[in-house]
Design a protein around this motif. Structure first.
Motif, PDB file in Angstrom:
ATOM      1  N   UNK A 120      34.861  48.817  43.444  1.00  0.00           N
ATOM      2  CA  UNK A 120      33.894  47.993  44.176  1.00  0.00           C
ATOM      3  C   UNK A 120      33.527  46.737  43.381  1.00  0.00           C
ATOM      4  N   UNK A 121      33.326  46.902  42.078  1.00  0.00           N
ATOM      5  CA  UNK A 121      32.960  45.752  41.240  1.00  0.00           C
ATOM      6  C   UNK A 121      34.052  44.687  41.264  1.00  0.00           C
ATOM      7  N   UNK A 122      35.287  45.128  41.098  1.00  0.00           N
ATOM      8  CA  UNK A 122      36.409  44.176  41.059  1.00  0.00           C
ATOM      9  C   UNK A 122      36.613  43.538  42.432  1.00  0.00           C
ATOM     10  N   UNK A 123      36.480  44.337  43.489  1.00  0.00           N
ATOM     11  CA  UNK A 123      36.634  43.787  44.846  1.00  0.00           C
ATOM     12  C   UNK A 123      35.569  42.736  45.132  1.00  0.00           C
ATOM     13  N   UNK A 124      34.320  43.031  44.749  1.00  0.00           N
ATOM     14  CA  UNK A 124      33.217  42.101  45.018  1.00  0.00           C
ATOM     15  C   UNK A 124      33.357  40.823  44.213  1.00  0.00           C
ATOM     16  N   UNK A 125      33.862  40.948  42.973  1.00  0.00           N
ATOM     17  CA  UNK A 125      33.997  39.784  42.090  1.00  0.00           C
ATOM     18  C   UNK A 125      35.266  38.985  42.371  1.00  0.00           C
ATOM     19  N   UNK A 126      36.214  39.599  43.093  1.00  0.00           N
ATOM     20  CA  UNK A 126      37.488  38.916  43.345  1.00  0.00           C
ATOM     21  C   UNK A 126      38.286  38.709  42.075  1.00  0.00           C
ATOM     22  N   UNK A 127      38.165  39.645  41.125  1.00  0.00           N
ATOM     23  CA  UNK A 127      38.755  39.438  39.799  1.00  0.00           C
ATOM     24  C   UNK A 127      40.084  40.175  39.579  1.00  0.00           C
ATOM     25  N   UNK A 128      40.633  40.775  40.637  1.00  0.00           N
ATOM     26  CA  UNK A 128      41.912  41.473  40.483  1.00  0.00           C
ATOM     27  C   UNK A 128      43.062  40.477  40.455  1.00  0.00           C
ATOM     28  N   UNK A 129      44.073  40.766  39.653  1.00  0.00           N
ATOM     29  CA  UNK A 129      45.249  39.906  39.573  1.00  0.00           C
ATOM     30  C   UNK A 129      46.254  40.221  40.674  1.00  0.00           C
ATOM     31  N   UNK A 130      46.241  41.455  41.145  1.00  0.00           N
ATOM     32  CA  UNK A 130      47.196  41.887  42.165  1.00  0.00           C
ATOM     33  C   UNK A 130      46.466  42.743  43.194  1.00  0.00           C
ATOM     34  N   UNK A 131      47.052  43.010  44.326  1.00  0.00           N
ATOM     35  CA  UNK A 131      46.391  43.856  45.324  1.00  0.00           C
ATOM     36  C   UNK A 131      46.003  45.214  44.728  1.00  0.00           C
ATOM     37  N   UNK A 132      44.917  45.782  45.239  1.00  0.00           N
ATOM     38  CA  UNK A 132      44.436  47.084  44.779  1.00  0.00           C
ATOM     39  C   UNK A 132      44.434  48.070  45.949  1.00  0.00           C
ATOM     40  N   UNK A 133      44.822  49.288  45.657  1.00  0.00           N
ATOM     41  CA  UNK A 133      44.799  50.370  46.645  1.00  0.00           C
ATOM     42  C   UNK A 133      44.105  51.567  46.008  1.00  0.00           C
ATOM     43  N   UNK A 134      43.254  52.241  46.772  1.00  0.00           N
ATOM     44  CA  UNK A 134      42.579  53.444  46.273  1.00  0.00           C
ATOM     45  C   UNK A 134      42.795  54.538  47.324  1.00  0.00           C
TER      46      UNK A 134
END
Length: 372
Positions: A120-134
């Motif tokens: 949630x933190x990374x999604x909200x911050x937009x700080x991922x380098x690549x797509x994320x799946x959970x």
């Protein structure tokens, strides 16, 4: 405890209080509802896959940049082994010092919860380098029969897989697991009166005893192969030569080659008494998860992330327990496991998680989501 720790423990306690043994689909779906509620209003897409074969649903979350890079995947199971009612009697949800007790808190609701907070933190911050799946699954504790294909599909599209099974030995993560085989053996003999017609009977239980000794004798500690029989049944009455018997076999191996060998040996067993029919089904359920150079490289990334947080991350020797990480590692996808909460007592009535481990483990997963 600090108020932050108190807040985290309180939020996780709600997950633990929702009892979710694998066979209780309503309870497992209650956990999926909690996941859905937790991401409301965030830039996270949710897909809910209806359960089948009497088991619970799956939930897939997606977030991060919409580029064409392979994803970084997180995987958690929300089913437990504890029957409904455990928290009301034998293992109440409670805090004692740094320990949060409750059914499934260590294996693995604690890891699932803290990983979701990082996601949630990374999604909200937009700080991922690549797509994320959970991916949240409902059936890991029984071998992932309905979720394996989804696990493998997500794995194939991922650059790395992070599995939130509990930490080992004071915070160590897992980079190798034994493969797991499960077999069912059914025997049919010939019933007769154990007093007046003893010689006419052919005992299924006696044959089972021969087969069990043969199977247990296949254990080879030097090669990391273990075989065990822990479930058995049979017979009709105390004065009847038993017509039927059955038992289950658990097999663990360290290499794929040994998995094939053990499958062949167990499925190829012949009756000691030719008048007793032997039917063996099953096979290797989880392939071995070996520490490949790619897994070692991913561990080095995690080691650096942990050092930046302020702790030294270590891994442990190959562990005997299987997980969904076995499936993705066997596909050649770099996989790290044991990234969940620290604690002890998985599958026991003394199961607990260490509240103080939540913040650093959450930060580690957040760092991996932003770095890999």
């Amino acid at each position: 405890m600090t108020s932050m720790n108190e807040n985290e423990a309180a939020a996780l306690s709600l997950w633990v209080a929702q009892e979710s043994p694998t066979s209780h689909a309503a309870g497992v779906n209650g956990m999926m509802d909690l996941v859905q509620k937790d991401i409301a209003g965030l830039p996270i897409a949710l897909e809910r896959i209806p359960g089948r074969d009497g088991l619970g649903d799956m939930v897939v979350l997606r977030a991060g940049p919409g580029n064409s890079q392979p994803a970084v995947a997180v995987m958690s199971h929300l089913d437990t082994v504890h029957p409904v009612g455990t928290s009301a009697k034998d293992l109440p949800v409670r805090i004692e010092g740094d320990r949060l007790y409750g059914p499934g808190v260590y294996d693995m609701k604690g890891g699932a919860w803290l990983a979701l907070q990082a996601f949630k933190q990374v999604a909200a911050a937009g700080s991922a380098r690549r797509p994320m799946v959970f991916l949240f699954t409902p059936d890991e504790e029984i071998g992932s029969p309905t979720s394996r294909s989804v696990i493998e599909d997500i794995g194939r599209g991922s650059a790395a897989v992070l599995v939130t099974e509990p930490a080992r030995l004071g915070g160590k993560i897992v980079t190798a697991r034994k493969g797991v085989g499960r077999f069912e053996v059914k025997l049919e003999g010939r019933p007769s009166h154990s007093g007046s017609r003893h010689a006419d009977g052919r005992s299924a239980i006696r044959e089972a005893a021969h087969q069990i000794l043969a199977i247990e004798g296949m254990t080879d500690y030097a090669r990391g192969i273990t075989t065990s029989v822990a479930l058995i049944g049979g017979g009709t009455a105390a004065n009847v030569i038993p017509q039927h018997a059955w038992f289950s076999v658990d097999c663990r191996v360290t290499t794929a080659a040994d998995g094939r060998l053990m499958e062949e040996r167990i499925l190829g067993l012949k009756s000691h008494d030719p008048d007793v029919k032997l039917r063996i089904t099953g096979g290797m359920n989880r392939p071995p998860y070996e520490k490949s150079p790619e897994v070692a490289g991913l561990f080095e990334i995690a080691h650096k992330v942990a050092a930046g947080i302020g702790f030294e991350l270590q891994d442990c020797p190959m562990t005997g327990g299987g997980s969904d990480g076995n499936f993705t590692a066997a596909l050649g996808v770099p996989t790290l496991d044991g990234l969940g909460i620290d604690g002890d007592g998985a599958h026991t009535l003394q199961e607990y998680a260490l509240i103080s481990s939540i913040a650093p483990r959450q930060a580690l997963i957040k760092g991996l989501l932003e770095t890999v």
